[in-house]
Design an enzyme around this catalytic site. Sequence first.
Site, PDB file in Angstrom:
ATOM      1  N   ASP A 316       0.856  -1.174   0.000  1.00  0.00           N
ATOM      2  CA  ASP A 316       0.000   0.000   0.000  1.00  0.00           C
ATOM      3  C   ASP A 316       0.900   1.235   0.000  1.00  0.00           C
ATOM      4  O   ASP A 316       2.103   1.134   0.256  1.00  0.00           O
ATOM      5  CB  ASP A 316      -0.897  -0.023   1.238  1.00  0.00           C
ATOM      6  CG  ASP A 316      -1.852   1.143   1.294  1.00  0.00           C
ATOM      7  OD1 ASP A 316      -2.391   1.508   0.248  1.00  0.00           O
ATOM      8  OD2 ASP A 316      -2.033   1.702   2.396  1.00  0.00           O
ATOM      9  N   ASP A 512      -1.342  -1.027   6.113  1.00  0.00           N
ATOM     10  CA  ASP A 512      -1.520  -0.575   7.499  1.00  0.00           C
ATOM     11  C   ASP A 512      -2.944  -0.191   7.835  1.00  0.00           C
ATOM     12  O   ASP A 512      -3.216   0.196   8.962  1.00  0.00           O
ATOM     13  CB  ASP A 512      -0.605   0.628   7.791  1.00  0.00           C
ATOM     14  CG  ASP A 512      -1.191   1.938   7.281  1.00  0.00           C
ATOM     15  OD1 ASP A 512      -1.839   1.923   6.212  1.00  0.00           O
ATOM     16  OD2 ASP A 512      -0.998   2.971   7.946  1.00  0.00           O
ATOM     17  N   ASP A 516      -6.737  -2.621   4.016  1.00  0.00           N
ATOM     18  CA  ASP A 516      -5.704  -3.548   3.561  1.00  0.00           C
ATOM     19  C   ASP A 516      -5.893  -4.953   4.118  1.00  0.00           C
ATOM     20  O   ASP A 516      -5.234  -5.885   3.655  1.00  0.00           O
ATOM     21  CB  ASP A 516      -4.317  -3.041   3.973  1.00  0.00           C
ATOM     22  CG  ASP A 516      -3.976  -1.701   3.352  1.00  0.00           C
ATOM     23  OD1 ASP A 516      -4.339  -1.497   2.184  1.00  0.00           O
ATOM     24  OD2 ASP A 516      -3.363  -0.860   4.038  1.00  0.00           O
TER      25      ASP A 516
END
Length: 773
Positions: A316, A512, A516
Site C-alpha cells: 500500500d 496498514d 488492507d
Amino acid sequence: MADSRYRWQPQTGVVGAVLLIGTIAPLLAGLIAWVAGSASVADWCWAAGTVVAIAPALWWVISALRRGRIGVDLIAVLSLVGTLWVHEYLAGALIAVMLSGGHALDAAAERRATRDLRALLERAPRTARRRCGDVVRVVDLDEIGVGDILVIAAGEVVPTDGRILDSVAELDESALTGEPLQVERTAGQPVRSGVLNAGGVFEMRATATADESTYAGIVRLAREAGAATAPTVRLADRYAAWFLPLTLAVAGASYWLSGSLVRAVAVLVVATPCPLLLAAPVAIVSGLSRSSRIGVVVRDGGALENLGRATTLVMDKTGTVTAGRPIVTEVAAAPGADQTWLLRVAASVDQLSPHVLAEAIVTEALARGIELDVATAVSEQAGRGVTGEVDGHRVQVGKLAESTTVPGWARPVLNRARLDSAAIAWITVDDVPLGAVLLRDPLRRHAPRTLRRLREAGLNRLVMLTGDRPEPAREVATVLGLDEVCAEQSPADKVEAVRREADEHVTVMVGDGINDAPALAAATVGVAMGARGSTASSEAADIVLTTDRLDRLADAMDIARWSRRIAVQSATVGMALSLLAMVIAAVGWLPPAAGALLQEGIDVAVILNALRALRGGPAADRGLPTDTEELLRRFAAEHDVMQDALATLRTVADRIADRPDAAALATLETTHRFLVEDLLPHEQAEETQLYPALAGPLGGSEATATMSRAHAEIQRLTTRIGTHLELARARGGFDPDQVDDLLACLYGLYAVLRLHFVQEEENYFTLAADERL
C-alpha cells in the site's frame, strides 16, 4: 469469523506439553530401573514411552494424508512400531522423545498465532440513528432499509452506504482508501459505510442495507481471502518427498538381502528425521526470536519460511511507504506579512481542533519553538476550517470563503500545491488572506533505501496498490523505482491484484489500514505496519512491524533467509549423516539402540548448528560507531531546521520574477545571509566531519564522492548569487540583464539542495538507529 490459517488453540500447547512429559518421564524411569539392575522394568517403561508417542504420531500422519501430503512423521511411526516389534524398547523411547520434542518446538512457533480478524467486526457499528419526521430513534442495523434517513453524529462510523442530504460532511475515509486527509462530501454526493464522520452532524439517505454495504463487503472479503489461502508447506515436508521413499527402499533392501527384521528396524531408527523434526524448527524459532527483538512479530514458522523465499512485494502507499499523516512543507506569506507570526496565530487557533491538518500545523509551530497563545471565541465549521481571536485579530484557518478572491501573491502557491499534490490551509486575518500552509503526506525517509535492500534480498518484483489518485501514486513509484503501480484501488481491487500475484509467485503484501486487511489475508505473507496501523490489518497479517518502520521488513527478510539457510543446512547435513548411518545399519554394524544413540548425537550437532540463527546472518551487523551515529543525528536535526528555509529560495525567485523591486532585493539579502551564515557552514561541517566518519562503514570515500561534488556546486551557486546581490546593491536595484541568470541560480540552487538533502537523508541518515529518522 475465524481465519482458517490460525489453527493454534490454547489446548494445543497443553497437549504438546503432556506428550513431551509423557515420553521423557518413561525414558528417565527406564534408565533409573536399568541402572538399578531391573532390565524388565526398564523395558516396560521404555515400551510405555514408545506407545505414548505412537498415537499422536499416527494422527499427524493421517492429518498430512488428508491434506494430500506424506510427511516425515510416517518414518517415525514405522520406527516406533518397529522397535516394539523387535523388542528394541530403548530405541523406541529415544525416538519418542525426539519426536515429541520436535513437535513441541514446532508448536512453540505456532503459538504466535493470535486472534483472527475480529477488529473488523468490533469497529463496525451495531446501531444507527434513524429519523422519522421530527423523531430520531436508535435502531439495529438490520432494521435499516433503502431510503431511510440516517443522522450521523460527530465521531461516528457511517453504518451503510448512502448520499448526503442537506449539508457538507467532512469524512475520514482512511479505513477504506488508506488516505489520511479528510474529504468533503456535499449534498447529493455518495458516502460509503465504514468511513468516520470527522466533522459536524449530517444527515444521509441510505442507498443500501447494512449487509449490502461497502464495509460489510470488506469483512466478507477478509474472511474469504483467509479461507482461500493454501496451507503452508513446511520445510520438513518438502524434504520428506524424497527422503521417505529413499528410507523405505534402504530398509526394504536390507531386510530382503539379510532376512533380518532387526536390521530393517535399525535403518528406520537412524533414518528417523530428527534433523528435520528438530533442527529446522530450532532454526526457525531462533529466527522468530531474533525478529521479535527488532520489532517484527512473526506469527508462525511457516510465515518466516515463506518470507525467506518470497520474490514479489505488493504494498500500500499511505502509511507504508509514506508517513501516513500530513506534514507542513511550506508556509507562504503575503508581501509584508511575517511568516512566523502567521504560523503562530494559525496554530493558536488550530490547537483546539481535532482535524488532521490542524494537528500538523500545530506540530510544525511547536517544532519551530513557537509559543502559542490561547485563542478565544473559537468555532469550527465542518469543511471550512477553524475561526478564533488571537492578539485582537480574527483568524481563520482552512478554506477561503466563496466570496474571497485568491490574491495575486498566492498564485505561485496554488501552482505549487497542484504540482506537488499538496493540500492548502489558508490563513485569513481580519477577512484578508495573508498566508497559506502547504501540507503533504511525505515519503518515508528510509523507504527508497529499504526497497533497494529488499531487491538485494531477492524480491524481483515490487508493486504498489493505492486508493489514491494516479498523479501522486506515479510520483512515488518513480522515486522508489517500482515495477508497477495501480491507483484508485478499492479493497476488492486490492484483493484481486494480490491473488493474481500470489498465484504466480511467493508474494508479500504490506499495508496498514483496515482497507488492507483482506489483501493481507490473501497474500502468501501479509505484513502489517502495526505501530499506528489498524488492529484489523494487524490481525489479518502473518507479520506485524511494531516499530512502524518499513526498513524492519528488510531486516526481517534478512533474518528469514538466514534462518532458512541454517535450517536447510542443518537438515541437509543431518540427513546426510543419517544416510551414512542407514548404510552402516543395513549391513548389520549398527543395532537399533546404538543407532538411536548415534541419531541423538547427530541431533545435538545439527541443533547446535541451528542455534546459529539466533546470532543473525552476515547482514545483521549494521551497527555504526556511537560517535558516527551522533553525527548523523546532529546533521539530520540541522536538515529539519533548514528545510523551511530552502523554500524561501523559490519564494524569492518568484518575487524577483514578478516584481524585481526594492522589497525583492531586501528578501534576497535575507536569503543570501541564510546561505552564507547557516547553509554553507553546515555543508562544510558535513564535508570535514560526517563524510570521513562514514568512509569506514560505507567501504571507502568513494561512497560519498558524489555528495562532495554536490557541496562544490552549492558553493558555486551561492557565490554566484552573492555576486548578483553585490551588483544589485551597487546599482540600487536589479539590472534587467542579470535577472534571468539570477533566477536560474536561485531555482537551480533550490533544486540541487532539495535533491542533495533527500539523498543524504535516504543514504546516510537512515543508518542511525533512531526511530525519528
